[in-house]
Design a protein around this motif. Structure first.
Motif, PDB file in Angstrom:
ATOM      1  N   ALA A  17      -7.047   9.687   1.778  1.00 34.08           N
ATOM      2  CA  ALA A  17      -6.083   8.586   1.833  1.00 34.08           C
ATOM      3  C   ALA A  17      -4.864   8.979   2.660  1.00 34.08           C
ATOM      4  O   ALA A  17      -4.330   8.174   3.443  1.00 34.08           O
ATOM      5  N   GLY A  18      -4.414  10.231   2.509  1.00 35.20           N
ATOM      6  CA  GLY A  18      -3.260  10.694   3.269  1.00 35.20           C
ATOM      7  C   GLY A  18      -3.523  10.762   4.756  1.00 35.20           C
ATOM      8  O   GLY A  18      -2.633  10.518   5.571  1.00 35.20           O
ATOM      9  N   LEU A  19      -4.752  11.107   5.156  1.00 36.85           N
ATOM     10  CA  LEU A  19      -5.101  11.176   6.568  1.00 36.85           C
ATOM     11  C   LEU A  19      -5.419   9.809   7.158  1.00 36.85           C
ATOM     12  O   LEU A  19      -5.246   9.586   8.354  1.00 36.85           O
ATOM     13  N   ALA A  20      -5.883   8.884   6.310  1.00 38.12           N
ATOM     14  CA  ALA A  20      -6.340   7.590   6.808  1.00 38.12           C
ATOM     15  C   ALA A  20      -5.221   6.583   6.989  1.00 38.12           C
ATOM     16  O   ALA A  20      -5.322   5.694   7.834  1.00 38.12           O
ATOM     17  N   TYR A  21      -4.140   6.718   6.206  1.00 36.30           N
ATOM     18  CA  TYR A  21      -3.084   5.692   6.212  1.00 36.30           C
ATOM     19  C   TYR A  21      -1.714   6.326   6.390  1.00 36.30           C
ATOM     20  O   TYR A  21      -1.508   7.487   6.040  1.00 36.30           O
ATOM     21  N   PRO A  22      -0.759   5.555   6.928  1.00 31.46           N
ATOM     22  CA  PRO A  22       0.603   6.073   7.069  1.00 31.46           C
ATOM     23  C   PRO A  22       1.215   6.376   5.704  1.00 31.46           C
ATOM     24  O   PRO A  22       0.877   5.730   4.708  1.00 31.46           O
ATOM     25  N   PRO A  23       2.121   7.357   5.636  1.00 35.64           N
ATOM     26  CA  PRO A  23       2.770   7.683   4.352  1.00 35.64           C
ATOM     27  C   PRO A  23       3.463   6.468   3.747  1.00 35.64           C
ATOM     28  O   PRO A  23       4.059   5.659   4.458  1.00 35.64           O
ATOM     29  N   TRP A  24       3.334   6.327   2.436  1.00 35.26           N
ATOM     30  CA  TRP A  24       4.002   5.299   1.639  1.00 35.26           C
ATOM     31  C   TRP A  24       3.462   3.897   1.879  1.00 35.26           C
ATOM     32  O   TRP A  24       4.025   2.929   1.392  1.00 35.26           O
ATOM     33  N   SER A  25       2.351   3.760   2.605  1.00 33.02           N
ATOM     34  CA  SER A  25       1.767   2.433   2.793  1.00 33.02           C
ATOM     35  C   SER A  25       0.890   2.093   1.586  1.00 33.02           C
ATOM     36  O   SER A  25       0.556   2.944   0.760  1.00 33.02           O
ATOM     37  N   LEU A  26       0.487   0.809   1.510  1.00 31.77           N
ATOM     38  CA  LEU A  26      -0.387   0.380   0.421  1.00 31.77           C
ATOM     39  C   LEU A  26      -1.728   1.107   0.483  1.00 31.77           C
ATOM     40  O   LEU A  26      -2.279   1.508  -0.551  1.00 31.77           O
ATOM     41  N   GLY A  27      -2.242   1.292   1.693  1.00 29.94           N
ATOM     42  CA  GLY A  27      -3.501   2.007   1.838  1.00 29.94           C
ATOM     43  C   GLY A  27      -3.422   3.430   1.329  1.00 29.94           C
ATOM     44  O   GLY A  27      -4.395   3.974   0.799  1.00 29.94           O
ATOM     45  N   TYR A  28      -2.237   4.025   1.466  1.00 25.89           N
ATOM     46  CA  TYR A  28      -2.053   5.393   1.020  1.00 25.89           C
ATOM     47  C   TYR A  28      -2.251   5.523  -0.492  1.00 25.89           C
ATOM     48  O   TYR A  28      -2.631   6.577  -0.992  1.00 25.89           O
ATOM     49  N   LEU A  29      -2.013   4.437  -1.223  1.00 25.87           N
ATOM     50  CA  LEU A  29      -2.150   4.462  -2.684  1.00 25.87           C
ATOM     51  C   LEU A  29      -3.606   4.368  -3.144  1.00 25.87           C
ATOM     52  O   LEU A  29      -3.878   4.512  -4.331  1.00 25.87           O
ATOM     53  N   LEU A  30      -4.535   4.130  -2.207  1.00 25.91           N
ATOM     54  CA  LEU A  30      -5.936   3.994  -2.606  1.00 25.91           C
ATOM     55  C   LEU A  30      -6.482   5.290  -3.200  1.00 25.91           C
ATOM     56  O   LEU A  30      -7.358   5.256  -4.070  1.00 25.91           O
ATOM     57  N   GLY A  31      -5.979   6.439  -2.729  1.00 31.25           N
ATOM     58  CA  GLY A  31      -6.403   7.698  -3.327  1.00 31.25           C
ATOM     59  C   GLY A  31      -6.015   7.763  -4.793  1.00 31.25           C
ATOM     60  O   GLY A  31      -6.799   8.181  -5.647  1.00 31.25           O
ATOM     61  N   ALA A  32      -4.778   7.315  -5.111  1.00 34.89           N
ATOM     62  CA  ALA A  32      -4.324   7.296  -6.504  1.00 34.89           C
ATOM     63  C   ALA A  32      -5.145   6.299  -7.314  1.00 34.89           C
ATOM     64  O   ALA A  32      -5.433   6.534  -8.496  1.00 34.89           O
TER      65      ALA A  32
END
Length: 311
Positions: free
Chosen positions: A92-107
């Protein structure tokens, strides 16, 4: 991607293949599970074909679904999934910009895995350790994202501070830093270096008669010519306005003067004339600047389109 990046990128894919092999050997799939394994492998190979930049985005959800699938099928051995759950947060960290909604998909996928043993009625002896580890991994990944963001900002501003935006060449500050490094090398016993200052003749007239757009085009053309016609280890920069500088490491005076004359003749063939001042470092950077600038002024006052020496 540099050599180390390629090594670790390939190592991650080899690790994924090895993990699948170990899992299949320890818990052989049965019936429909074989088809699901095949589907996951095909998705992974397809993601690999998309390249390093796109692969993490295409892999995130398949990896999350795969880990949930393994948690369901291995029964009370479900804590083994915890060894591979960090991959979710990193993807998720590599796929999306930091703090974006996509970044939260890992969580999100981490939360699914934490709740799954409770909903499936599995042995919960190791569940507290697993749940706490996921919280720690999410927190560490967000800290990593923050450091990555700050590093990117620092790198951007550092490059902006040392690069001329019009020509893309190093600016005066970058040249001064490079000369300080060269001076330190000379103090350690290496050969001296030379500095060439170049000022385009009658550049103001180009701006006044043909416009600033033509003047900018001319500066870019000169910059490209200079870079293409010096040695690989030499450094060309924009000193300011229509003035350029060429730093020649391990170069003595006569050789530097020859380089300046060659550059002058080459620019003349392009229809551009310039005045050149050449100086050699002799233990004092301020003295080097003054001698090169004095030689440039002499070239201007002596009729332009010429090379003068400050040594």
């Amino acid at each position: 991607m540099d050599g180390r990046g390629r090594f670790f990128y390939l190592a991650s894919w080899m690790g994924m293949a090895l993990a699948l092999g170990l899992q299949v050997r320890r818990f052989p799939p049965q019936g429909l599970e074989v088809l699901l394994y095949g589907l996951f492998i095909l998705l992974a190979l397809w993601a690999l074909s998309r390249g390093p930049k796109l692969a993490p985005r295409w892999l995130l959800h398949p990896v999350g679904a795969y880990l949930l699938f393994e948690m369901v099928r291995v029964g009370d051995s479900w804590p083994l999934v915890g060894f591979f759950s960090p991959a979710l947060y990193l993807l998720a960290g590599l796929a999306y910009p930091p703090w974006s909604l996509g970044y939260l998909l890992g969580a999100f996928w981490g939360g699914v895995l934490v709740l799954a043993p409770l909903l499936l009625g599995r042995n919960l002896d190791f569940w507290p350790h697993f749940a706490v580890s996921q919280v720690l991994l999410v927190g560490l990944t967000f800290l990593l994202a923050r450091f990555r963001e700050l590093h990117g900002q620092i790198r951007f501003w550092r490059e902006q501070a040392l690069t001329d935006p019009l020509t893309g060449l190093p600016n005066r500050r970058a040249l001064e830093m490079a000369m300080e490094r060269e001076a330190a090398r000379v103090e350690r016993g290496e050969e001296t270096f030379a500095l060439i200052l170049l000022d385009l003749d009658d550049f103001k007239r180009v701006n006044d008669t043909q416009g600033h757009q033509e003047g900018d085009r001319l500066l870019k053309e000169v910059a490209q010519y200079l870079v293409a016609h010096v040695r690989q280890g030499d450094l060309v920069g924009r000193w300011g306005g229509e003035e350029f500088a060429v730093l020649l490491p391990q170069t003595k005076g006569e050789e530097a003067a020859q380089v300046a004359e060659r550059l002058r003749a080459g620019l003349a063939r392009l229809g551009v004339t310039g005045s050149f001042g050449v100086a050699v470092y002799q233990g004092d950077l301020q003295d080097l600047f003054q001698k090169a600038d004095g030689a440039l002024y002499l070239a201007k006052s002596a009729g332009k389109d010429r090379v003068e020496r400050g040594f």
